[in-house]
Design a protein around this motif. Structure first.
Motif, short mmCIF file in Angstrom:
data_model
loop_
_atom_site.label_atom_id
_atom_site.label_comp_id
_atom_site.label_asym_id
_atom_site.label_seq_id
_atom_site.Cartn_x
_atom_site.Cartn_y
_atom_site.Cartn_z
N ALA A 23 21.71 -26.87 -21.21
CA ALA A 23 22.15 -25.39 -20.04
C ALA A 23 22.97 -24.43 -21.80
N ASP A 24 23.46 -24.71 -22.99
CA ASP A 24 23.95 -23.70 -23.70
C ASP A 24 23.31 -23.21 -25.07
N PHE A 25 22.93 -22.08 -24.34
CA PHE A 25 21.90 -21.52 -25.36
C PHE A 25 23.03 -20.21 -26.39
N ALA A 26 24.07 -20.42 -26.17
CA ALA A 26 24.95 -19.83 -26.44
C ALA A 26 24.33 -19.07 -28.03
N ALA A 27 24.05 -20.42 -28.75
CA ALA A 27 22.89 -19.80 -30.45
C ALA A 27 21.76 -18.75 -29.78
N GLU A 28 20.94 -19.26 -29.39
CA GLU A 28 20.31 -17.98 -29.36
C GLU A 28 20.83 -16.55 -28.52
N LEU A 29 21.49 -16.79 -27.47
CA LEU A 29 22.25 -14.95 -26.96
C LEU A 29 22.81 -14.67 -28.05
N GLY A 30 23.72 -15.61 -29.39
CA GLY A 30 24.29 -15.03 -29.86
C GLY A 30 22.92 -14.35 -31.72
N LEU A 31 22.25 -15.22 -31.18
CA LEU A 31 20.77 -14.17 -32.29
C LEU A 31 21.18 -12.91 -31.65
N LEU A 32 20.52 -13.05 -30.51
CA LEU A 32 20.01 -12.09 -29.83
C LEU A 32 20.58 -10.88 -29.96
N ASP A 33 21.97 -10.64 -29.68
CA ASP A 33 22.90 -9.89 -30.27
C ASP A 33 22.92 -9.36 -31.18
N SER A 34 22.63 -10.44 -32.63
CA SER A 34 22.65 -9.92 -34.13
C SER A 34 21.76 -9.08 -33.54
N PHE A 35 20.48 -9.25 -33.64
CA PHE A 35 19.28 -8.22 -33.92
C PHE A 35 19.40 -7.12 -33.24
N ARG B 253 20.96 -11.63 -18.02
CA ARG B 253 21.02 -11.38 -19.85
C ARG B 253 20.23 -10.93 -20.02
N LEU B 254 19.52 -11.07 -20.41
CA LEU B 254 17.89 -10.32 -21.47
C LEU B 254 17.59 -9.19 -20.67
N LYS B 255 18.03 -8.48 -19.28
CA LYS B 255 18.30 -7.36 -18.59
C LYS B 255 18.82 -6.01 -19.19
N GLU B 256 20.24 -6.94 -19.56
CA GLU B 256 21.73 -6.43 -20.18
C GLU B 256 21.14 -5.77 -21.77
N SER B 257 20.78 -6.73 -22.53
CA SER B 257 20.00 -6.18 -23.86
C SER B 257 18.26 -5.77 -23.51
N LYS B 258 18.19 -5.51 -22.44
CA LYS B 258 16.26 -4.96 -22.55
C LYS B 258 15.64 -5.13 -23.59
N VAL B 259 15.38 -6.28 -23.33
CA VAL B 259 14.32 -7.32 -24.28
C VAL B 259 13.84 -8.09 -22.93
N GLU B 260 12.12 -8.59 -23.24
CA GLU B 260 11.38 -8.76 -22.22
C GLU B 260 11.20 -10.82 -22.26
N ALA B 261 11.82 -11.07 -21.96
CA ALA B 261 10.89 -12.61 -21.73
C ALA B 261 9.71 -12.55 -21.65
N LEU B 262 9.58 -14.19 -22.07
CA LEU B 262 7.83 -14.45 -21.41
C LEU B 262 7.60 -15.62 -21.82
N LEU B 263 7.38 -16.42 -20.86
CA LEU B 263 6.76 -18.14 -20.40
C LEU B 263 5.69 -17.86 -21.45
N LEU B 264 5.45 -19.20 -22.20
CA LEU B 264 4.89 -19.97 -22.87
C LEU B 264 4.22 -21.37 -22.87
N ASP B 265 2.97 -21.42 -22.40
CA ASP B 265 2.20 -21.96 -22.47
C ASP B 265 1.31 -22.45 -23.98
N CYS B 266 1.76 -23.11 -25.15
CA CYS B 266 1.30 -23.15 -26.32
C CYS B 266 -0.55 -23.49 -25.67
N SER B 267 -0.97 -24.56 -24.95
CA SER B 267 -2.02 -24.58 -24.90
C SER B 267 -3.52 -23.90 -23.98
N ARG B 268 -2.56 -23.08 -23.23
CA ARG B 268 -3.73 -21.57 -22.05
C ARG B 268 -3.66 -20.56 -23.65
N ALA B 269 -5.03 -20.02 -23.34
CA ALA B 269 -5.58 -18.92 -24.39
C ALA B 269 -5.33 -17.44 -23.46
#
Length: 404
Positions: free
Chosen positions: A105-117, A148-164
């Motif tokens: 439930a907690d993605f503070a570390a990932e969102l902190g990275l996002l802000d840094s970049f 949160r991602l829209k605010e940062s103008k960042v694209e989010a992508l769902l990824l299943d590595c098994s699907r070409a």
């Protein structure tokens, strides 16, 4: 393909893959490379150091993928691993932040990275990893992060590595993030034009072993040929002979910085002069800032402390420019007791405030992003910084006589 495979790592697009342990970073790297580049395991902390993989990714071209240790690594070596992750962040020109859809439930570390970049204007792609049958959970997580991602103008992508098709979507998403002006800069900048005659003065000493040229020389020659210039090469001791055999003086002379003074004293008045190190100061770093930093050289004293940062990791050689020649020039001018520290490779002090000047090499072994990160650290510490070639030109009194 041969040209792409031979592209130096420093000239490849650097893509950092970051996230927590067991978020799927190593799986992602293996999918992109089509190889078992990183070990994949359910055991936390399997990636103990940065894994670098140079390859071509269509449609991006030559890239370096960087798989990093988990953000919340709590193992014994965790602190050291995270320092390596910070190095990868300094090199990254595109960042992929991996979010695991595993019920956390907690993605503070990932969102902190996002802000840094985003603060550094580094393009970011957020990937939500689909594990097995958790596609619904992944979609739910994407919905939660939408605002949160829209605010940062960042694209989010769902990824299943098994699907070409998902992997292809990932490549296209990365292509959209590639800076428009990436790799459009010239090493020689505006100093040459088509049909110019350019004379290269390249001492062949212990720094350039027999039958080899150093990387900046090779890259500069190739660029000049691409720009349809006539390239003539010589050594310092044959400079006058080479000039006598040209029907007209060369429009530009590019020399090794170590023989700056000799070449300046013997060059035709109408020929402009620069050095490989000065060219790379602009190509890899901030030349204006380096020139400004050189103005602080005269304020040094025997009690000053200077840091010399060499990107190469070669064993110290006799008459090494960074370890011997520049220190000798400084001590001759300001006193034998001057403290001069030398670091190499990715080593760079965290604490810079104790230094009076930083002298950075040309940086041919690293990408521009990494060198600019060092410059930013120097600025934040309020320590002037300059470059090998700029330093030598200043100490020999010809900085105002060379071309940029």
């Amino acid at each position: 393909m041969a040209e792409l495979n031979s592209t130096p790592n420093a000239n490849r697009l650097h893509i950092g893959i970051l996230g927590r342990t067991n978020s799927g970073k190593s799986t992602l790297l293996n999918v992109l490379t089509g190889q078992s580049t990183s070990i994949v395991s359910e055991v936390a902390g399997t990636t103990t150091d940065i894994v670098y993989k140079a390859m071509e990714i269509n449609p991006l071209g030559p890239c370096v993928l960087m798989d990093t240790a988990g953000l919340e690594d709590t193992t014994v070596l965790g602190a050291q691993r995270l320092e390596k992750t910070k190095l990868a962040m300094d090199k990254a020109e595109i960042a992929i932040i991996v979010f695991p859809a595993d019920g956390r439930a907690d993605f503070a570390a990932e969102l902190g990275l996002l802000d840094s970049f985003r603060q550094k204007d580094i393009p970011v792609l957020c990937l939500i990893n689909i594990f097995g049958d958790n596609e619904a959970a992944a979609a739910n997580l994407k919905a939660q992060l939408k605002g949160r991602l829209k605010e940062s103008k960042v694209e989010a992508l769902l990824l299943d590595c098994s699907r070409a098709k998902d992997v292809e979507s990932l490549r296209l998403a990365l292509a959209r993030l590639m800076p428009e002006d990436y790799d459009n800069e010239f090493i020689t900048g505006r100093l040459v034009k088509e049909d110019d005659v350019v004379l290269l003065v390249m001492p062949q000493d212990i720094q350039a072993p027999k039958r080899r040229l150093i990387l900046p020389q090779v890259q500069t020659i190739r660029e000049l040929l691409d720009r349809k210039c006539t390239v003539v090469s010589t050594t310092a001791e044959k400079l006058e002979l080479a000039l006598s055999r040209l029907s007209v003086p060369p429009q530009l002379i590019i020399t090794d910085s170590q023989v700056f003074k000799h070449v300046y004293e013997h060059k035709p008045a109408e020929s402009r002069l620069t050095s490989f190190s000065v060219l790379f100061a602009a190509y890899k770093g901030d030349l204006s800032y380096y020139i400004e930093g050189a103005q602080h050289i005269d304020s040094l004293t025997e009690k000053s402390r200077v840091l010399i940062a060499e990107c190469c990791t070669h064993a110290p050689l006799k008459e090494d420019i960074g370890r011997e020649k520049i220190p000798c020039m400084l001590r001759k001018r300001f006193g034998e007791n001057m403290q001069i520290d030398v670091v190499s490779g990715t080593d760079f002090p965290v604490e810079l405030s104790g230094y009076d000047l930083i002298i950075q090499c040309g940086g041919c072994m690293f990408n521009r992003k990494f060198i600019m990160a060092r410059i930013q650290k120097a600025k934040e510490a309020a320590v002037p910084m300059t470059n090998y070639g700029v330093t030598i030109a200043y100490l020999t009194g010809i900085l105002d006589k060379i071309s940029f």
